[in-house]
Design a protein around this motif. Structure first.
Motif, PDB file in Angstrom:
ATOM      1  N   ARG A  46       0.837  -1.205   0.000  1.00  0.00           N
ATOM      2  CA  ARG A  46       0.000   0.000   0.000  1.00  0.00           C
ATOM      3  C   ARG A  46       0.870   1.252   0.000  1.00  0.00           C
ATOM      4  O   ARG A  46       0.537   2.256  -0.662  1.00  0.00           O
ATOM      5  CB  ARG A  46      -0.924  -0.006   1.218  1.00  0.00           C
ATOM      6  CG  ARG A  46      -1.999   1.069   1.164  1.00  0.00           C
ATOM      7  CD  ARG A  46      -3.061   0.744   0.110  1.00  0.00           C
ATOM      8  NE  ARG A  46      -3.914  -0.365   0.530  1.00  0.00           N
ATOM      9  CZ  ARG A  46      -4.805  -0.941  -0.260  1.00  0.00           C
ATOM     10  NH1 ARG A  46      -4.945  -0.530  -1.526  1.00  0.00           N
ATOM     11  NH2 ARG A  46      -5.550  -1.942   0.179  1.00  0.00           N
TER      12      ARG A  46
ATOM     13  N   GLN B 289       1.978   1.803  -3.467  1.00  0.00           N
ATOM     14  CA  GLN B 289       0.847   2.277  -4.270  1.00  0.00           C
ATOM     15  C   GLN B 289       0.603   3.765  -4.046  1.00  0.00           C
ATOM     16  O   GLN B 289       0.397   4.529  -5.000  1.00  0.00           O
ATOM     17  CB  GLN B 289      -0.394   1.464  -3.905  1.00  0.00           C
ATOM     18  CG  GLN B 289      -1.626   1.779  -4.741  1.00  0.00           C
ATOM     19  CD  GLN B 289      -2.820   0.963  -4.279  1.00  0.00           C
ATOM     20  OE1 GLN B 289      -3.316   1.144  -3.172  1.00  0.00           O
ATOM     21  NE2 GLN B 289      -3.288   0.054  -5.133  1.00  0.00           N
ATOM     22  N   LEU B 290       0.636   4.194  -2.794  1.00  0.00           N
ATOM     23  CA  LEU B 290       0.411   5.606  -2.477  1.00  0.00           C
ATOM     24  C   LEU B 290       1.506   6.504  -3.059  1.00  0.00           C
ATOM     25  O   LEU B 290       1.258   7.662  -3.403  1.00  0.00           O
ATOM     26  CB  LEU B 290       0.337   5.801  -0.964  1.00  0.00           C
ATOM     27  CG  LEU B 290      -0.913   5.247  -0.273  1.00  0.00           C
ATOM     28  CD1 LEU B 290      -0.737   5.263   1.235  1.00  0.00           C
ATOM     29  CD2 LEU B 290      -2.139   6.065  -0.671  1.00  0.00           C
TER      30      LEU B 290
ATOM     31  N   ASP C 231      -1.916   8.013   5.551  1.00  0.00           N
ATOM     32  CA  ASP C 231      -2.839   7.294   4.665  1.00  0.00           C
ATOM     33  C   ASP C 231      -2.553   5.799   4.598  1.00  0.00           C
ATOM     34  O   ASP C 231      -3.181   5.079   3.812  1.00  0.00           O
ATOM     35  CB  ASP C 231      -2.780   7.891   3.262  1.00  0.00           C
ATOM     36  CG  ASP C 231      -3.302   9.319   3.219  1.00  0.00           C
ATOM     37  OD1 ASP C 231      -4.252   9.618   3.963  1.00  0.00           O
ATOM     38  OD2 ASP C 231      -2.740  10.133   2.459  1.00  0.00           O
TER      39      ASP C 231
END
Length: 338
Positions: free
Chosen positions: A156, A159-160, A219
């Motif tokens: 993740r 990805q961010l 996030d």
């Protein structure tokens, strides 16, 4: 430091033999048994002795209807292997081990969950290196452990940042080797949990130990703990009733740790982990507030995690998240987590 070989080939072979029982998970309309006969026993997988300590310090262990023994592990893959060997009835893990169990054809449904307002892990940075943003992960060596919660956490983060695994070097390691790997510079970044993260920063501050800034974790996935249980235990009426009772006591113990933070800090961080009281308090405060959501509300985000891991090529086919939950426990959670 020994490396752990990828489990993809093994999982690929097992995935074609998914148990029929996995697809026919316990009927969600049926009530769980409630009577725990004398002599009922459970073996629970623990990590860093946190579960056992919380249950005992809160007094909830003494209220359990069954005899519960705790076996300590570090990381979901070792717990999965113990489940496969028939040595465990339940375990506490992150969000990835149930996915790996599903992919391997093992029926180990999720029976309860605890979420937090804080990130699942924090990225420790090797001494002498500064990493200011997620985009700075490009070209870095990152500790990686398939089958653990650290796997989707790293994916993740990439990805961010607009990166893929081809933009970094993912170094496969056992979870227990993460702290040593980042301390020794064998990796540039390692996602650590507590108390390992705070201990690393405190003990290696004079050598330039650092971390990804807190705002860069904003996030990233929030902390999520799953209780999951052996299908064999759930098929046994005595053990199923004991698991129902354990979920109730685990929720109560988790709430106790937040209502009595000083007692929890002394019991776990100070006496067991040998941290200074002030460090223990800082860690406890950083864990945020706990929630115990209905399992039905977790199916969609869990599917997103499955899809992330599948897209990275770490499981051979897309799985259905609904097959990984025993929704009979939602009634228990609703009654005792309100």
């Amino acid at each position: 430091m020994p490396l752990v070989p990828s489990r993809r080939a093994v999982l690929g072979r097992r995935a074609t033999f998914l148990l029929p029982a996995l697809l026919a998970s316990p009927a969600i309309a049926a009530d769980l048994p409630r009577r725990v006969p004398p002599g009922t026993r459970l073996v629970a997988a623990d990590q860093n002795q946190a579960l056992q300590t919380m249950m005992q310090a809160s007094g909830e262990h003494g209220r359990l209807a069954a005899t519960v023994n705790y076996a300590n592990f570090l990381g979901g893959p070792a717990i999965l292997e113990a489940f496969r060997a028939g040595a465990l009835d339940l375990g506490i893990v992150g969000n990835t081990p149930p996915i790996q169990a599903h992919a391997a054809g093992e029926r180990i449904p999720i029976i309860a969950a605890r979420t937090s307002t804080e990130p699942d892990y924090k990225f420790a940075v090797r001494p002498g290196l500064t990493v200011a943003t997620l985009k700075d992960f490009a070209g870095k060596r990152i500790a990686y452990a398939e089958g653990t919660g650290r796997q989707p956490f790293v994916l993740r983060a990439l990805q961010l940042a607009g990166l893929t695994r081809r933009d970094v070097r993912l170094v496969p390691l056992r979870v227990s080797d993460f702290p040593d790997a980042v301390r020794g510079g064998q990796v540039d970044l390692a996602p650590l949990n507590e108390p390992h993260f705070s201990r690393y920063l405190a003990q290696w501050a004079d050598r330039g130990a650092s971390a990804l800034p807190a705002d860069q974790h904003a996030d990233l996935p929030r902390r999520l703990s799953y209780l999951y249980a052996s299908g064999r235990a759930l098929d046994d009426s005595a053990k199923a009733a004991a698991l129902r009772d354990f979920v109730i006591r685990w929720i109560a113990a988790s709430r106790w740790s937040k209502a009595r933070p000083e007692e929890w800090v002394q019991a776990y961080y100070v006496r067991l982990q040998n941290l200074r009281p002030e460090d223990g308090r800082a860690i406890e405060a950083s864990e945020g507030e706990y929630r115990f959501p209905a399992l039905s509300t977790l199916i969609a985000p869990h599917q997103s995690t499955i899809d992330l891991i599948h897209a990275a090529g770490d499981i051979p086919r897309r799985l259905d998240a609904r097959e990984e939950f025993d929704l009979r426990f939602d009634a228990v959670i609703a009654e005792h987590a309100a």
